[in-house]
Design an enzyme around this catalytic site. Structure first.
Site, PDB file in Angstrom:
ATOM      1  N   HIS A 124     -84.993  11.655   8.126  1.00  0.00           N
ATOM      2  CA  HIS A 124     -85.670  12.711   8.015  1.00  0.00           C
ATOM      3  C   HIS A 124     -87.178  12.564   8.151  1.00  0.00           C
ATOM      4  O   HIS A 124     -87.514  11.358   8.060  1.00  0.00           O
ATOM      5  CB  HIS A 124     -85.353  13.180   6.485  1.00  0.00           C
ATOM      6  CG  HIS A 124     -85.973  14.540   6.263  1.00  0.00           C
ATOM      7  ND1 HIS A 124     -87.148  14.825   6.065  1.00  0.00           N
ATOM      8  CD2 HIS A 124     -85.251  15.688   5.973  1.00  0.00           C
ATOM      9  CE1 HIS A 124     -87.386  16.158   5.506  1.00  0.00           C
ATOM     10  NE2 HIS A 124     -86.156  16.552   5.819  1.00  0.00           N
ATOM     11  N   ASP A 201     -83.394   6.621   0.882  1.00  0.00           N
ATOM     12  CA  ASP A 201     -83.755   7.864   0.682  1.00  0.00           C
ATOM     13  C   ASP A 201     -82.298   8.543   0.346  1.00  0.00           C
ATOM     14  O   ASP A 201     -81.408   8.769   1.203  1.00  0.00           O
ATOM     15  CB  ASP A 201     -84.296   8.590   2.076  1.00  0.00           C
ATOM     16  CG  ASP A 201     -84.166  10.135   1.948  1.00  0.00           C
ATOM     17  OD1 ASP A 201     -83.857  10.568   1.077  1.00  0.00           O
ATOM     18  OD2 ASP A 201     -84.710  10.637   2.845  1.00  0.00           O
ATOM     19  N   GLN A 204     -79.899  13.401   0.105  1.00  0.00           N
ATOM     20  CA  GLN A 204     -78.648  13.972   0.427  1.00  0.00           C
ATOM     21  C   GLN A 204     -77.237  13.285  -0.155  1.00  0.00           C
ATOM     22  O   GLN A 204     -76.267  13.617   0.073  1.00  0.00           O
ATOM     23  CB  GLN A 204     -78.291  14.005   2.113  1.00  0.00           C
ATOM     24  CG  GLN A 204     -79.354  14.871   2.863  1.00  0.00           C
ATOM     25  CD  GLN A 204     -79.255  16.269   2.432  1.00  0.00           C
ATOM     26  OE1 GLN A 204     -78.117  16.863   2.209  1.00  0.00           O
ATOM     27  NE2 GLN A 204     -80.294  17.159   2.738  1.00  0.00           N
ATOM     28  N   LYS A 227     -81.997  19.609  -4.707  1.00  0.00           N
ATOM     29  CA  LYS A 227     -80.898  19.186  -3.825  1.00  0.00           C
ATOM     30  C   LYS A 227     -79.598  18.779  -4.689  1.00  0.00           C
ATOM     31  O   LYS A 227     -78.592  18.330  -4.347  1.00  0.00           O
ATOM     32  CB  LYS A 227     -80.915  18.007  -2.683  1.00  0.00           C
ATOM     33  CG  LYS A 227     -81.883  18.573  -1.592  1.00  0.00           C
ATOM     34  CD  LYS A 227     -82.127  17.596  -0.547  1.00  0.00           C
ATOM     35  CE  LYS A 227     -83.379  17.881   0.151  1.00  0.00           C
ATOM     36  NZ  LYS A 227     -83.309  19.003   1.417  1.00  0.00           N
ATOM     37  N   CYS A 365     -85.867  18.949  10.545  1.00  0.00           N
ATOM     38  CA  CYS A 365     -86.495  17.770  10.068  1.00  0.00           C
ATOM     39  C   CYS A 365     -86.089  16.498  10.467  1.00  0.00           C
ATOM     40  O   CYS A 365     -86.442  15.485   9.832  1.00  0.00           O
ATOM     41  CB  CYS A 365     -87.203  17.746   8.694  1.00  0.00           C
ATOM     42  SG  CYS A 365     -87.720  19.249   8.002  1.00  0.00           S
TER      43      CYS A 365
HETATM   44  N1  PMP Z   1     -84.782  12.860   3.086  1.00  0.00           N
HETATM   45  C1  PMP Z   1     -83.666  13.838   3.517  1.00  0.00           C
HETATM   46  C2  PMP Z   1     -82.287  12.808   4.033  1.00  0.00           C
HETATM   47  C3  PMP Z   1     -83.468  15.193   3.089  1.00  0.00           C
HETATM   48  O1  PMP Z   1     -82.346  15.874   3.531  1.00  0.00           O
HETATM   49  C4  PMP Z   1     -84.688  15.735   2.642  1.00  0.00           C
HETATM   50  C5  PMP Z   1     -84.835  17.274   2.529  1.00  0.00           C
HETATM   51  N2  PMP Z   1     -84.042  18.030   3.436  1.00  0.00           N
HETATM   52  C6  PMP Z   1     -85.966  15.088   2.379  1.00  0.00           C
HETATM   53  C7  PMP Z   1     -85.791  13.849   2.451  1.00  0.00           C
HETATM   54  C8  PMP Z   1     -87.059  15.861   1.991  1.00  0.00           C
HETATM   55  O2  PMP Z   1     -86.761  16.246   0.485  1.00  0.00           O
HETATM   56  P1  PMP Z   1     -87.775  17.288  -0.075  1.00  0.00           P
HETATM   57  O3  PMP Z   1     -88.315  18.512   0.923  1.00  0.00           O
HETATM   58  O4  PMP Z   1     -87.226  17.851  -1.406  1.00  0.00           O
HETATM   59  O5  PMP Z   1     -89.158  16.406  -0.457  1.00  0.00           O
END
Ligand code: PMP
Length: 406
Positions: A124, A201, A204, A227, A365
């Site tokens: 991401h 990270d 997910q 999430k 993203c």
């Molecule tokens: N890492 C991953 C794998 C994600 O899926 C996401 C959210 N789409 C993020 C980071 C970022 O999370 P947040 O926008 O809640 O900070």
């Protein structure tokens, strides 16, 4: 165990009973954010209705109660992640802020000219851009780790890229676009042989399978509450105690100091050192409710249910002419990103929305991950434990009717 019944879980989620454009809502955008069970909604409302106070300030009853609730949530996050102590948990706004915190504290202190940060291509943007920013400042390099055609990280390339220049490996526990779940524990062990730290990270991952940071031997682990069936604006950073203890302050302000003088200021220990200002107290309390809600379920049964539902969805989507799934790694979560030949992904999402089906379209993203498949945009159906085969059937029927132009 007690097993798992998605229909009974659905009753906990008020929003799943609304309609969108005249159809029952089919929420398949869980990768972006999950819906909230009434236990979380009621906890948030109850905090504001009966218990709202700032914490760590003023010796009155409600301040003490709010402090206990906030610290109780920290303890719940610690045990949810398998951390040894609540002191290993720093509250953040979410995953993004947690990664930036590590980049701006650990990264600024640790990285020097020529050092390398290894980042798989499927990450991401929030696990790429903060490293690019600090690498530029410290004259270090962000090195992409390539993917295999099925979306798995190329482990041979990873082993070849690791060196004594590697300071950090930053990788996700589950990809938000390909669903890939890499062999994180083995990759961490390999990185440690070179003295590198590893940030995982878990944005997910945490909603889909149990996590144990000590078993993984992760140096840092980050996730977002929203999430995980919890509120937005709250998330957490886990750090190994010896790593956190060496961090310098990030933001300055209240709560993170011991004593302030114009001549010399001394600081509170971690985790408070890294939590300047008033935190998201209600959010933390709501996150605790979400963790309690999720961990009250039979998680082995939940993971098995999601795996079967994903297999069902993969087979059903294969009946749609011209539909191509991105990524086919065997170890995966319930994220299904796809293109349909002849259709713009935004038009696919718009068509589905007319039938009350929420999917995301775009780059998710994760532009480098999409470009690995030669596309700039795709549609994504991301399933959660409350989704059903009936909803998958609705999705697939809507895709068929799109192609028949009805
Ligand atoms: N890492 C991953 C794998 C994600 O899926 C996401 C959210 N789409 C993020 C980071 C970022 O999370 P947040 O926008 O809640 O900070």
């Amino acid at each position: 165990g007690p097993g798992f019944d998605p229909e009974s879980v659905r009753r906990d989620f008020p929003v799943l009973h609304r309609t969108v454009n005249g159809h029952p809502l089919v929420w398949l955008d869980n990768g972006a954010t999950t819906q909230k069970p009434r236990q979380v909604i009621e906890t948030l409302a109850g905090f504001y209705a009966t218990a709202n106070s700032n914490i760590h300030r003023g010796a009155h009853t409600m301040a003490r109660e709010a402090t206990e609730a906030y610290e109780g949530s920290r303890a719940a996050v610690a045990s949810f992640l398998g951390a040894a102590s609540p002191d290993d948990i720093v509250f953040t706004r979410g995953t993004t802020e947690a990664v930036n915190l590590v980049a701006q504290t650990w990264g600024r202190a640790q990285l020097g000219a020529g050092d390398e940060i290894l980042v798989p291509v499927l990450e991401h943007h929030s696990n790429i851009v903060p490293w690019q920013m600090i690498a530029k400042e410290r004259r270090a390099r962000v090195v992409p780790v390539p993917l295999l055609p099925d979306g798995q990280i190329d482990r041979t390339a990873f082993a070849d890229l690791l060196s004594y220049r590697t300071q950090l490996v930053a990788l996700s526990h589950a990809s938000n676009v390909l669903g890939t779940v890499p062999a994180v524990r083995e990759m961490i062990a390999l990185a440690h042989r070179y003295g590198a730290r590893v940030l995982v990270d878990g944005a997910q991952a945490v909603a889909h399978f149990p996590v144990d940071v000590q078993e993984l031997d992760a140096d840092f682990y980050v996730f977002s509450g929203h999430k995980l069936f919890g509120p937005t604006g709250i998330g957490a950073l886990y750090g190994k105690p010896e790593v956190l203890a060496a961090l310098r302050p990030w933001q300055g302000g209240g709560n993170m100091i011991d004593s302030v003088e114009f001549g010399r200021t001394t600081f509170a220990p971690v985790p408070h050192l890294l939590e300047a200002g008033t935190g998201n107290i209600a959010g933390a309390v709501g996150l605790h409710a979400a963790i309690d809600w999720l961990t009250s379920l039979d998680r082995t049964a939940v993971t098995a249910y999601e795996k079967a539902l994903t297999e069902y969805a993969v087979a059903a989507l294969a009946t749609v002419p011209g539909l191509e799934l991105l990524g086919s790694a065997p170890e995966r979560i319930s994220v299904l990103t796809f293109t349909v030949a002849g259709y713009d992904p935004a038009a696919v999402a718009e068509w589905l929305d007319r039938d009350g089906i929420a999917v995301r379209a775009g780059h998710h993203c994760a532009q480098p991950a999409l470009r690995h498949y030669g596309v700039e945009s795709a549609a994504r159906a991301s399933l959660a434990l409350y989704n059903t085969r009936r909803e998958v059937d609705t999705l697939v029927a809507s895709l068929h009717s799109m192609q028949q132009g009805v």
